[in-house]
Each structure stands twice: as C-alpha cells, then as structure tokens.
Design a protein around this motif. Structure first.
Motif, PDB file in Angstrom:
ATOM      1  N   ILE A   1       7.235   9.931   0.430  1.00  0.00           N
ATOM      2  CA  ILE A   1       5.962   9.299   0.109  1.00  0.00           C
ATOM      3  C   ILE A   1       6.239   8.213  -0.916  1.00  0.00           C
ATOM      4  O   ILE A   1       7.104   8.379  -1.785  1.00  0.00           O
ATOM      5  N   GLY A   2       5.538   7.080  -0.783  1.00  0.00           N
ATOM      6  CA  GLY A   2       5.853   5.992  -1.686  1.00  0.00           C
ATOM      7  C   GLY A   2       4.839   4.879  -1.644  1.00  0.00           C
ATOM      8  O   GLY A   2       3.736   5.030  -1.108  1.00  0.00           O
ATOM      9  N   TYR A   3       5.276   3.738  -2.209  1.00  0.00           N
ATOM     10  CA  TYR A   3       4.379   2.584  -2.306  1.00  0.00           C
ATOM     11  C   TYR A   3       5.148   1.317  -1.968  1.00  0.00           C
ATOM     12  O   TYR A   3       6.258   1.104  -2.458  1.00  0.00           O
ATOM     13  N   LYS A   4       4.570   0.501  -1.092  1.00  0.00           N
ATOM     14  CA  LYS A   4       5.119  -0.813  -0.750  1.00  0.00           C
ATOM     15  C   LYS A   4       4.414  -1.868  -1.589  1.00  0.00           C
ATOM     16  O   LYS A   4       3.196  -1.978  -1.561  1.00  0.00           O
ATOM     17  N   PHE A   5       5.190  -2.605  -2.386  1.00  0.00           N
ATOM     18  CA  PHE A   5       4.626  -3.645  -3.237  1.00  0.00           C
ATOM     19  C   PHE A   5       4.338  -4.901  -2.405  1.00  0.00           C
ATOM     20  O   PHE A   5       4.744  -5.003  -1.247  1.00  0.00           O
ATOM     21  N   SER A   6       3.646  -5.859  -3.022  1.00  0.00           N
ATOM     22  CA  SER A   6       3.368  -7.123  -2.333  1.00  0.00           C
ATOM     23  C   SER A   6       4.578  -8.044  -2.440  1.00  0.00           C
ATOM     24  O   SER A   6       4.462  -9.236  -2.716  1.00  0.00           O
TER      25      SER A   6
ATOM     26  N   GLY B   1       0.809  -1.203   0.000  1.00  0.00           N
ATOM     27  CA  GLY B   1       0.000   0.000   0.000  1.00  0.00           C
ATOM     28  C   GLY B   1       0.841   1.251   0.000  1.00  0.00           C
ATOM     29  O   GLY B   1       2.084   1.203   0.039  1.00  0.00           O
ATOM     30  N   PHE B   2       0.174   2.389  -0.049  1.00  0.00           N
ATOM     31  CA  PHE B   2       0.856   3.679  -0.030  1.00  0.00           C
ATOM     32  C   PHE B   2       1.269   4.046   1.398  1.00  0.00           C
ATOM     33  O   PHE B   2       0.641   3.635   2.370  1.00  0.00           O
ATOM     34  N   PHE B   3       2.336   4.829   1.488  1.00  0.00           N
ATOM     35  CA  PHE B   3       2.809   5.285   2.798  1.00  0.00           C
ATOM     36  C   PHE B   3       3.410   6.681   2.664  1.00  0.00           C
ATOM     37  O   PHE B   3       3.764   7.134   1.565  1.00  0.00           O
ATOM     38  N   ALA B   4       3.527   7.358   3.789  1.00  0.00           N
ATOM     39  CA  ALA B   4       4.190   8.661   3.862  1.00  0.00           C
ATOM     40  C   ALA B   4       4.856   8.757   5.220  1.00  0.00           C
ATOM     41  O   ALA B   4       4.424   8.120   6.194  1.00  0.00           O
ATOM     42  N   GLY B   5       5.931   9.544   5.308  1.00  0.00           N
ATOM     43  CA  GLY B   5       6.642   9.630   6.574  1.00  0.00           C
ATOM     44  C   GLY B   5       7.512  10.857   6.696  1.00  0.00           C
ATOM     45  O   GLY B   5       7.661  11.646   5.755  1.00  0.00           O
ATOM     46  N   LEU B   6       8.077  11.015   7.885  1.00  0.00           N
ATOM     47  CA  LEU B   6       8.997  12.106   8.204  1.00  0.00           C
ATOM     48  C   LEU B   6      10.350  11.528   8.583  1.00  0.00           C
ATOM     49  O   LEU B   6      10.435  10.453   9.172  1.00  0.00           O
TER      50      LEU B   6
END
Length: 237
Positions: free
Chosen positions: A72-77, A26-31
């Motif tokens: 910000i990005g995306y984690k694949f399965s 899914g998508f994620f975002a962080g600091l």
C-alpha cells in the motif's frame, strides 16, 4: 527554431507532463506474487551436540522459492512513489554437517520461511501513455524461520532426529526493475525482477531423536540472497 520558441515548447511539454502525472497521483494498494532462487552459505563449525565435537556445515543448497504479498502506498505528482510492502516467501533448504572427531556426517533438510516488511521507493520512466519502466528499492526487516528440519545419517539415509524450529530477525533489502502497464486509469499490472537480501536463518537449540531430547549448538545459514521474478496488480483509489 528560435531559442524563445524552443523554451516555449519545452515549457509546454513540462506542463503537459506535470498535468498527466498529477492526474496519476493518489493512494494505491496491490497484490504481489513471485518465484525465484535463493543462495547462501554457513560459517557454522561447532553445530550439533557438543560431545560430537562440533559439526562443520557445508553443501548448503536451496530449492526454488515462492512468494506472495501485498503493498500500500502513495503516488506523488512526480514519477516517484512510496509504499509499505509485506512478503511471505518460502522454499526448501538442505545442508551437510561433518563431525571430524568421529569421522561421520549428517544430512539436514527443511524449509525456510521469511515474513518481510519493507519501506520502498519507486521511480517511473514513461515509455508510453500506458506503459512505464519502474526502478525500485526497499529496506526493512525479515523474520526468518527455519522449520521442519530433519537430520539423517549421510551413509545410510536413516532418520536420526528432528531439529527444533527457530525464528530470527534480520535486516532486509531489495532492488528491482520492471514494466508497469495500465489496463484502466485505476488498474495497473506489472512484471518485474529483483535481487533481495534476506539475512540469516538458524535452527533451534535442541534435537529429538535417536539420543532422546538433547541440547545442541544451532546450525546457521548466513547471508541469504534471493533472485526473483514477480507479477503484481495495483488499484488506485
């Protein structure tokens, strides 16, 4: 254990692993925050006013650096993830310039500021259900500003001039590794180390001070590298 039974266990393990990874996709975002050290050198041999015969730069020294940013990005399965990141990193810098024609020297001190945008890939190696070892690499651009540079006389320490600021664009790259730990299924914290290439910095082409406003050949700092220790927090959504 028979070959067929072994293959069945192996397939079940892959299925379970795939299911866990798919749940994490899914998508994620962080600091991100970091601190570290920088180093670089200079090839400038003609810096400063031309009538002074050209200043030869040496003794380039950096202070500690601090950084803050986000991603910000995306984690694949799969264990792979991709992201875009931004970092604002700053620190102090100083150098000397010797003018052989007159046998004099000046000292310079100022601040480096980098605004870095990168595309990143990361690969996770699970250590437990909640903890993973992450290896990452990124490529991008760094907008490097050398600002607030003050020139003083090396012999007396007296103020000589303020040197104009300048921002220079350079290629940037980073490799890193660290530990990621899930606090909840959607919140992950991390601790990592990295080595980053930030490119070059240079001053503006004027100085203002004891000789009024005069044109100069810019002073350059080449091939700046940084070693960082960082912490991050990431939210999956």
């Amino acid at each position: 254990m028979s070959f067929k039974l072994g293959m069945a266990v192996f397939a079940a393990g892959l299925l379970a692993s795939g299911t866990a990874l798919a749940d994490d996709a899914g998508f994620f975002a962080g600091l991100d925050g970091s601190g570290g050290r920088a180093w670089g050198s200079s090839s400038t041999t003609d810096g400063g006013a031309s009538f002074a015969g050209g200043g030869v730069v040496d003794n380039v020294e950096f202070g500690r650096t601090t950084g803050i940013g986000g991603h910000i990005g995306y984690k694949f399965s799969t264990p792979l993830s991709a992201s875009i990141s931004y970092q604002h990193i700053q620190g102090d810098v100083g150098w000397d310039a010797h003018f052989p024609l007159f046998g004099i020297a000046s000292g310079f001190s100022g601040k480096t500021v980098s605004h870095t945008v990168m595309a990143n890939l990361a690969y996770d190696f699970d250590l437990s259900a909640a903890t993973a070892f992450r290896a990452a690499a990124g490529l991008g651009l760094s907008f490097n500003e050398l600002s607030g540079v003050v020139e003083t006389d090396k012999g007396t320490g007296l103020f000589l001039a303020d040197v104009a600021d300048r921002t220079r664009m350079s290629p940037a790259a980073q490799i890193g590794a660290g530990i990621q730990h899930k606090l909840t299924p959607d919140v992950t914290v991390g601790l990592d180390t990295s080595i980053a290439y930030s490119g070059g910095f240079e001053t503006g082409s004027t100085r203002s001070g004891n000789l009024g406003v005069t044109s100069i050949t810019p002073y350059k700092i080449d091939d700046v590298w940084r070693a960082n220790i960082g912490a991050s927090i990431r939210l999956r959504f």
